[in-house]
Design a protein around this motif. Structure first.
Motif, PDB file in Angstrom:
ATOM      1  N   ALA A  93     -55.587  29.020  45.148  1.00 32.59           N
ATOM      2  CA  ALA A  93     -55.501  30.414  45.561  1.00 32.59           C
ATOM      3  C   ALA A  93     -54.059  30.821  45.861  1.00 32.59           C
ATOM      4  N   ASP A  94     -53.297  29.932  46.474  1.00 31.69           N
ATOM      5  CA  ASP A  94     -51.915  30.243  46.833  1.00 31.69           C
ATOM      6  C   ASP A  94     -51.061  30.539  45.605  1.00 31.69           C
ATOM      7  N   VAL A  95     -51.163  29.698  44.588  1.00 31.33           N
ATOM      8  CA  VAL A  95     -50.328  29.861  43.395  1.00 31.33           C
ATOM      9  C   VAL A  95     -50.645  31.172  42.678  1.00 31.33           C
ATOM     10  N   ILE A  96     -51.929  31.472  42.525  1.00 27.18           N
ATOM     11  CA  ILE A  96     -52.317  32.713  41.847  1.00 27.18           C
ATOM     12  C   ILE A  96     -51.895  33.933  42.670  1.00 27.18           C
ATOM     13  N   ALA A  97     -52.080  33.850  43.981  1.00 25.67           N
ATOM     14  CA  ALA A  97     -51.746  34.978  44.862  1.00 25.67           C
ATOM     15  C   ALA A  97     -50.250  35.279  44.858  1.00 25.67           C
ATOM     16  N   VAL A  98     -49.428  34.250  44.891  1.00 27.62           N
ATOM     17  CA  VAL A  98     -47.975  34.452  44.876  1.00 27.62           C
ATOM     18  C   VAL A  98     -47.546  35.135  43.583  1.00 27.62           C
ATOM     19  N   THR A  99     -48.120  34.725  42.481  1.00 23.51           N
ATOM     20  CA  THR A  99     -47.794  35.337  41.187  1.00 23.51           C
ATOM     21  C   THR A  99     -48.152  36.819  41.188  1.00 23.51           C
ATOM     22  N   PHE A 100     -49.346  37.138  41.670  1.00 24.05           N
ATOM     23  CA  PHE A 100     -49.790  38.541  41.733  1.00 24.05           C
ATOM     24  C   PHE A 100     -48.887  39.367  42.647  1.00 24.05           C
ATOM     25  N   THR A 101     -48.568  38.821  43.818  1.00 21.58           N
ATOM     26  CA  THR A 101     -47.739  39.538  44.790  1.00 21.58           C
ATOM     27  C   THR A 101     -46.353  39.833  44.234  1.00 21.58           C
ATOM     28  N   ALA A 102     -45.763  38.850  43.553  1.00 11.33           N
ATOM     29  CA  ALA A 102     -44.420  39.029  42.991  1.00 11.33           C
ATOM     30  C   ALA A 102     -44.397  40.140  41.949  1.00 11.33           C
ATOM     31  N   ILE A 103     -45.429  40.198  41.125  1.00 12.06           N
ATOM     32  CA  ILE A 103     -45.494  41.239  40.089  1.00 12.06           C
ATOM     33  C   ILE A 103     -45.659  42.619  40.724  1.00 12.06           C
ATOM     34  N   LEU A 104     -46.578  42.730  41.675  1.00 12.21           N
ATOM     35  CA  LEU A 104     -46.797  44.011  42.340  1.00 12.21           C
ATOM     36  C   LEU A 104     -45.552  44.467  43.096  1.00 12.21           C
ATOM     37  N   PHE A 105     -44.896  43.527  43.767  1.00 13.67           N
ATOM     38  CA  PHE A 105     -43.720  43.871  44.556  1.00 13.67           C
ATOM     39  C   PHE A 105     -42.593  44.406  43.681  1.00 13.67           C
ATOM     40  N   THR A 106     -42.409  43.834  42.504  1.00 11.18           N
ATOM     41  CA  THR A 106     -41.346  44.264  41.603  1.00 11.18           C
ATOM     42  C   THR A 106     -41.424  45.760  41.327  1.00 11.18           C
ATOM     43  N   PHE A 107     -42.640  46.248  41.098  1.00 12.68           N
ATOM     44  CA  PHE A 107     -42.812  47.672  40.802  1.00 12.68           C
ATOM     45  C   PHE A 107     -42.738  48.530  42.065  1.00 12.68           C
ATOM     46  N   GLN A 108     -43.357  48.079  43.140  1.00 14.03           N
ATOM     47  CA  GLN A 108     -43.431  48.887  44.354  1.00 14.03           C
ATOM     48  C   GLN A 108     -42.083  48.985  45.065  1.00 14.03           C
ATOM     49  N   PHE A 109     -41.280  47.938  45.014  1.00 17.06           N
ATOM     50  CA  PHE A 109     -39.980  47.963  45.672  1.00 17.06           C
ATOM     51  C   PHE A 109     -39.058  48.970  44.995  1.00 17.06           C
ATOM     52  N   LYS A 110     -39.057  48.986  43.675  1.00 16.73           N
ATOM     53  CA  LYS A 110     -38.249  49.961  42.942  1.00 16.73           C
ATOM     54  C   LYS A 110     -38.697  51.391  43.276  1.00 16.73           C
ATOM     55  N   LYS A 111     -39.997  51.573  43.382  1.00 11.73           N
ATOM     56  CA  LYS A 111     -40.547  52.894  43.699  1.00 11.73           C
ATOM     57  C   LYS A 111     -40.122  53.348  45.093  1.00 11.73           C
ATOM     58  N   ALA A 112     -40.154  52.424  46.062  1.00 14.31           N
ATOM     59  CA  ALA A 112     -39.783  52.761  47.436  1.00 14.31           C
ATOM     60  C   ALA A 112     -38.310  53.129  47.533  1.00 14.31           C
ATOM     61  N   LEU A 113     -37.452  52.381  46.838  1.00 13.39           N
ATOM     62  CA  LEU A 113     -36.019  52.670  46.873  1.00 13.39           C
ATOM     63  C   LEU A 113     -35.683  53.982  46.184  1.00 13.39           C
ATOM     64  N   LYS A 114     -36.388  54.263  45.113  1.00 12.76           N
ATOM     65  CA  LYS A 114     -36.180  55.531  44.402  1.00 12.76           C
ATOM     66  C   LYS A 114     -36.543  56.711  45.289  1.00 12.76           C
ATOM     67  N   LYS A 115     -37.555  56.522  46.136  1.00 14.89           N
ATOM     68  CA  LYS A 115     -38.022  57.580  47.036  1.00 14.89           C
ATOM     69  C   LYS A 115     -36.948  57.974  48.044  1.00 14.89           C
ATOM     70  N   ILE A 116     -36.231  56.993  48.584  1.00 18.24           N
ATOM     71  CA  ILE A 116     -35.220  57.339  49.598  1.00 18.24           C
ATOM     72  C   ILE A 116     -33.878  57.690  48.957  1.00 18.24           C
ATOM     73  N   ASP A 117     -33.718  57.421  47.663  1.00 17.01           N
ATOM     74  CA  ASP A 117     -32.492  57.805  46.969  1.00 17.01           C
ATOM     75  C   ASP A 117     -32.481  59.273  46.600  1.00 17.01           C
TER      76      ASP A 117
END
Length: 453
Positions: A428-452
């Motif tokens: 479960a840990d290995v699969i979850a980390v992979t999913f989290t990393a992919i989701l974070f890549t998109f959401q982090f860019k979106k959050a930074l774009k919002k405050i820019d």
């Protein structure tokens, strides 16, 4: 006050993160001693140590739930208070602090009543056998009385950390932990109270920490003061805090549910020794993760404050350092456990059979730990930036979509069913980390774009 705000907004990120994280890491490690020290002393009780340890281990899901409710309020309220500080909205930050305090008092009263009335039934459902139920009930009857102290200590301490006063939050934990270490042997052995003595030592220790925390938040040095006029938890203030804190709540509360599933499955396939080993494995896991979680909590004020202040570069820099440190740490811990599992296990029990069995299972249980620093860094950044939906999603996926089904699926695939139960965690840990990393890549860019913009 202005100096502390200036520090969060302009001090070099690397040095600032180290300055805030170091006392937070120490506080996290010491806080874990409340339960770890109990288990060490209990596990070494003459003649009955193994059964007593297993009985107290069955109490851990309940203790996790109590902590989870503290996190439900504080892990959402504290970052929101930091964001308000970044926006120079001190009054709103203080209203958040006060409302969260009031809500935690209400929650504590409800939890205490439930535990005192139905603890035997709950503990039996959570995996206590006829051999261990009395130890579990004895511990929980006393621990339940201190629910308010646990809630306020954990919950309000988060608001101290969120202001950048990590040294103060560390001292609040040290006060309680030192008392616990001193009182445990006195109550357990000196007064011959056994597991009840361990619980009483914990309650008294948490009460001392609670007094320290509230004294600071009502004093002159705090940026955010706890004021009587703000204590009524209005929905307008607390609901956004709860929404943001839901991810942390799910992670901690689901640990309770997962622990119940683990215990019941292991009791079925491996008996009391398998449940006892699980108590040790979860203790090692919790203690091992604390430094990384402490580092992440140290980064939270920096991330939240600068996100509120729309300082994109400092948000990026802070996350980058956080990720590198957490990942490096998780790799080091993984190597240590793979090489010396018996060293970690023997801390909790002198029983040779339990050491041998738990050492083998620890390597399996920790197999996915090598990547877990990524999960911690991404999860804390989601929360720090106020991204409630994403933080909830990654928590639900890891625990409920992956781990919970795997606990029951793996024993049907692996011939050694007990081994199959333990294997659910790393998969479960290995699969979850992979999913989290992919989701974070998109959401982090979106959050930074919002405050820019």
């Amino acid at each position: 006050m202005s100096d502390k705000k200036e520090m969060l907004g302009s001090a070099p990120v690397g040095k600032l993160l180290f300055r805030l994280a170091l006392p937070t890491v120490v506080a996290q490690l010491i806080n874990m001693l409340y339960n770890i020290v109990d288990r060490i002393y209990i596990g070494h009780m003459p003649e009955v140590g193994d059964l007593a340890l297993t009985g107290v281990g069955v109490c851990m899901p309940i203790i996790l739930v109590v902590s989870a409710f503290a996190a439900l309020v504080s892990s959402g309220g504290a970052p929101r208070a930091s964001i308000f500080l970044g926006k120079k909205e001190v009054e709103n930050a203080e209203k958040t602090l006060g409302a969260c305090f009031g809500l935690q008092v209400i929650i504590s009263a409800i939890i205490t009543a439930i535990l005192l009335i139905w603890n035997r039934d709950i503990l039996s459902a959570f995996g206590a056998s006829e051999n261990t139920i009395e130890y579990a009930v004895g511990y929980m009857n006393v621990y339940a009385i201190g629910t308010l102290f646990v809630q306020l200590t954990l919950g309000m301490n988060a608001f101290i950390t969120a202001q950048g006063f990590t040294g103060v939050s560390m001292i609040s934990v040290i006060v309680g932990a030192a008392a616990n270490i001193i009182l445990d042997p006195i109550f357990i052995y000196g007064l011959d109270m056994g597991v009840k003595g361990a619980a009483l030592a914990t309650v008294i220790s948490q009460a001392l920490s609670c007094v320290w925390v509230l004294t600071f938040l009502c004093g002159k040095k705090t940026l955010l003061k706890l004021r009587v006029k703000n204590l009524i938890p209005s929905p307008k203030i607390v609901l956004p805090c709860i929404a943001l804190g839901t991810a942390t709540f799910i992670m901690q509360a689901s640990d309770s549910a997962i622990s119940v599933c683990f215990n019941s499955s292991l009791l079925k396939y491996g008996g009391d020794i398998a449940v006892g080993a699980m108590t040790i494995l979860t203790s090692v896991m919790q203690f091992s993760l604390l430094p990384a979680q402490g580092i992440a909590q140290g980064a939270q004020p920096i991330l939240s404050y600068n996100y509120g202040a729309k300082n994109t570069d400092r948000v990026k820099r802070t996350y980058s350092i956080l990720l590198k440190v957490c990942l490096t740490y998780s790799i080091v811990v993984w190597v240590a456990v793979m090489l010396f599992p018996s060293v970690f296990v023997s801390i909790f029990t002198p029983d040779a059979d339990l050491i041998e069995f738990a050492s083998r299972m620890l390597r399996i249980y920790f197999a996915g730990m090598i990547l877990f620093g990524i999960q911690i860094a991404c999860q804390m950044t989601f929360v720090s930036l106020g991204n409630a939906p994403s933080s909830v999603i990654v928590a639900v996926v890891r625990k409920f979509v992956l781990l919970l089904p795997l606990i029951y699926l793996m024993p049907t695939i692996i011939s050694d069913r007990t081994l199959g139960v333990y294997m659910a965690e790393p998969i479960a840990d290995v699969i979850a980390v992979t999913f989290t990393a992919i989701l974070f890549t998109f959401q982090f860019k979106k959050a930074l774009k919002k405050i820019d913009t």
